[in-house]
Design a protein around this motif. Structure first.
Motif, PDB file in Angstrom:
ATOM      1  N   THR A  77       0.832  -1.186   0.000  1.00  0.00           N
ATOM      2  CA  THR A  77       0.000   0.000   0.000  1.00  0.00           C
ATOM      3  C   THR A  77       0.869   1.239   0.000  1.00  0.00           C
ATOM      4  N   GLU A  83       1.486   2.656 -10.720  1.00  0.00           N
ATOM      5  CA  GLU A  83       1.335   1.211 -10.694  1.00  0.00           C
ATOM      6  C   GLU A  83       1.164   0.728 -12.118  1.00  0.00           C
ATOM      7  N   VAL A 127      -1.896   6.171  -9.470  1.00  0.00           N
ATOM      8  CA  VAL A 127      -2.695   5.646  -8.370  1.00  0.00           C
ATOM      9  C   VAL A 127      -3.077   6.819  -7.492  1.00  0.00           C
ATOM     10  N   PRO A 183      -4.120   8.031  -4.115  1.00  0.00           N
ATOM     11  CA  PRO A 183      -4.150   7.501  -2.768  1.00  0.00           C
ATOM     12  C   PRO A 183      -5.266   8.116  -1.952  1.00  0.00           C
ATOM     13  N   ASP A 241     -11.295   6.747  -0.978  1.00  0.00           N
ATOM     14  CA  ASP A 241     -10.711   5.461  -1.302  1.00  0.00           C
ATOM     15  C   ASP A 241      -9.960   5.600  -2.617  1.00  0.00           C
ATOM     16  N   ASP A 242      -8.811   4.934  -2.740  1.00  0.00           N
ATOM     17  CA  ASP A 242      -8.010   5.111  -3.941  1.00  0.00           C
ATOM     18  C   ASP A 242      -8.591   4.376  -5.142  1.00  0.00           C
ATOM     19  N   VAL A 273      -7.412   3.100  -9.116  1.00  0.00           N
ATOM     20  CA  VAL A 273      -6.261   2.827  -9.979  1.00  0.00           C
ATOM     21  C   VAL A 273      -6.722   2.877 -11.432  1.00  0.00           C
ATOM     22  N   THR A 278     -10.777  -0.510  -8.184  1.00  0.00           N
ATOM     23  CA  THR A 278     -10.544  -0.016  -6.832  1.00  0.00           C
ATOM     24  C   THR A 278      -9.136  -0.379  -6.370  1.00  0.00           C
ATOM     25  N   GLY A 279      -8.584   0.423  -5.482  1.00  0.00           N
ATOM     26  CA  GLY A 279      -7.277   0.120  -4.918  1.00  0.00           C
ATOM     27  C   GLY A 279      -7.219  -1.240  -4.244  1.00  0.00           C
ATOM     28  N   SER A 314      -6.796  -3.935  -6.857  1.00  0.00           N
ATOM     29  CA  SER A 314      -5.502  -3.914  -7.521  1.00  0.00           C
ATOM     30  C   SER A 314      -4.376  -4.374  -6.604  1.00  0.00           C
ATOM     31  N   ARG A 315      -4.463  -4.042  -5.317  1.00  0.00           N
ATOM     32  CA  ARG A 315      -3.378  -4.383  -4.401  1.00  0.00           C
ATOM     33  C   ARG A 315      -3.451  -5.808  -3.863  1.00  0.00           C
ATOM     34  N   THR A 340     -16.481   3.019  -1.559  1.00  0.00           N
ATOM     35  CA  THR A 340     -15.364   2.719  -2.464  1.00  0.00           C
ATOM     36  C   THR A 340     -15.810   2.715  -3.918  1.00  0.00           C
TER      37      THR A 340
END
Length: 332
Positions: free
Chosen positions: A20, A29, A34, A36, A51-52, A54, A191-192, A195-196, A321
């Protein structure tokens, strides 16, 4: 722990986890920006943290758009594999549910024959990930840019891994017919958390499409409403193009009935009894659906099934989100 299966069939998608980014930092990314989580404040109040989201650039130039359109020959479309519904531990992109009538719910999907708006706004998605061709489902949604579709995150990006290529949306698909043509992707958004860490609770993707001959998809087929933070447990209709047996991906299939919380408490998703198979991933869940007009409000998309219960489809809850995802995507 009970394993879950995504709705992408034919391949198990594996990718490494990404850390993160530090709060307040803008990072890149896979070459994309991205955004944040950043707390926003006014002189009088604090606004909830964002909410992040991407982003990824797809086929922006005319040459790229033509390349994608040329790629999808009838043979490639016919040979593309469905993303299965079995998720998490053994993720294979999944299958949307069967038609369930409100007075007599059924787990078996049925062909939607009532016509209406939903037959225009729902379509098949064709995409390439890791050199393999896949199919998913998606829906056009009302948006400021008139170019937006919503689908599952795994139909846009392989969790922590690669973005999809050759991404194209075919609204109103039926038995090979493409009455409104094909629309290629110009920007992709997930959504972050997806992706993470391939978080099933946030398995949502949105794609801004290129105009076709100068005309936006929203002008051609319209778009369903979208709603956020709605009361949980409300009945819904879910639509998609399941491809694995007993379905063949050639018709719009639906399920309808009550929805419930994830009984395994592994996600914040809700489930519906539905036997739709792989290929239905990303198909819309419509609350307040009017069977006469074919209109409703999208409150989820088909995401995954648990490996020990293939008759229940799960979809992520559209909360803060997803609202941030939508707000970012519709302004692109």
């Amino acid at each position: 722990m009970t394993s879950t299966l995504p709705l992408f069939a034919g391949a198990v998608l594996v990718a490494g986890l990404m850390g993160t980014p530090p709060t307040g930092a803008t990072t890149m990314e896979h070459g994309q920006a991205v955004h944040p989580a950043q707390p926003l404040q006014t002189a009088t109040e604090a606004v909830p943290e964002r909410d992040d989201v991407v982003e990824h650039t797809a086929a922006g130039s005319v040459s790229d758009q033509n390349r994608v359109l040329d790629y999808w020959t009838p043979r490639r479309m016919a040979d593309a594999a469905p993303i299965d519904l079995l998720g998490a531990a053994t993720r294979v992109l999944g299958t949307p549910g069967a038609p369930v009538h409100q007075r007599n719910p059924r787990t078996g999907g049925a062909r939607w024959s009532a016509g209406g708006w939903v037959t225009r706004t729902t379509g098949r998605v064709f995409l390439t990930i890791g050199g393999l061709d896949f199919v998913c489902s998606a829906s056009s949604v009302r948006s400021a840019n008139k170019d937006l579709v919503v689908t599952a995150g795994h139909c846009v990006k392989d969790g922590t891994g690669a973005w999809a290529d050759n991404w194209t949306f075919v609204p109103g698909y039926d038995q090979g017919r493409q009455p409104y043509g094909q629309f290629t992707a110009r920007r992709m958004f997930v959504t972050g958390p997806w992706s993470r860490s391939a978080d099933d609770s946030h398995d949502v993707g949105m794609v801004a499409l290129n105009a076709r001959n100068g005309v936006h998809v929203g002008d051609v087929v319209g778009g369903q409403d979208i709603a956020f933070d709605t009361p949980r447990g409300r009945p819904a209709h879910t639509f998609g193009f399941p491809t694995e047996s007993p379905y063949d991906g050639e018709h719009l299939i639906y399920c309808a009935g009550p929805i419930r919380a994830d009984p395994h408490d592994q996600t914040g998703d809700q489930g519906m009894r539905c036997d739709m198979t792989a290929g239905s991933s990303g198909g819309p869940w419509l609350s307040g659906f009017d069977t006469g007009t074919g209109r409703g409000a999208i409150t989820s998309v088909s995401s995954f099934k648990y490996s020990d219960d293939r008759n229940t489809m799960y979809g992520p809850y559209f909360g803060t989100t997803v609202k941030e995802l939508y707000t970012t995507a519709e302004r692109s």
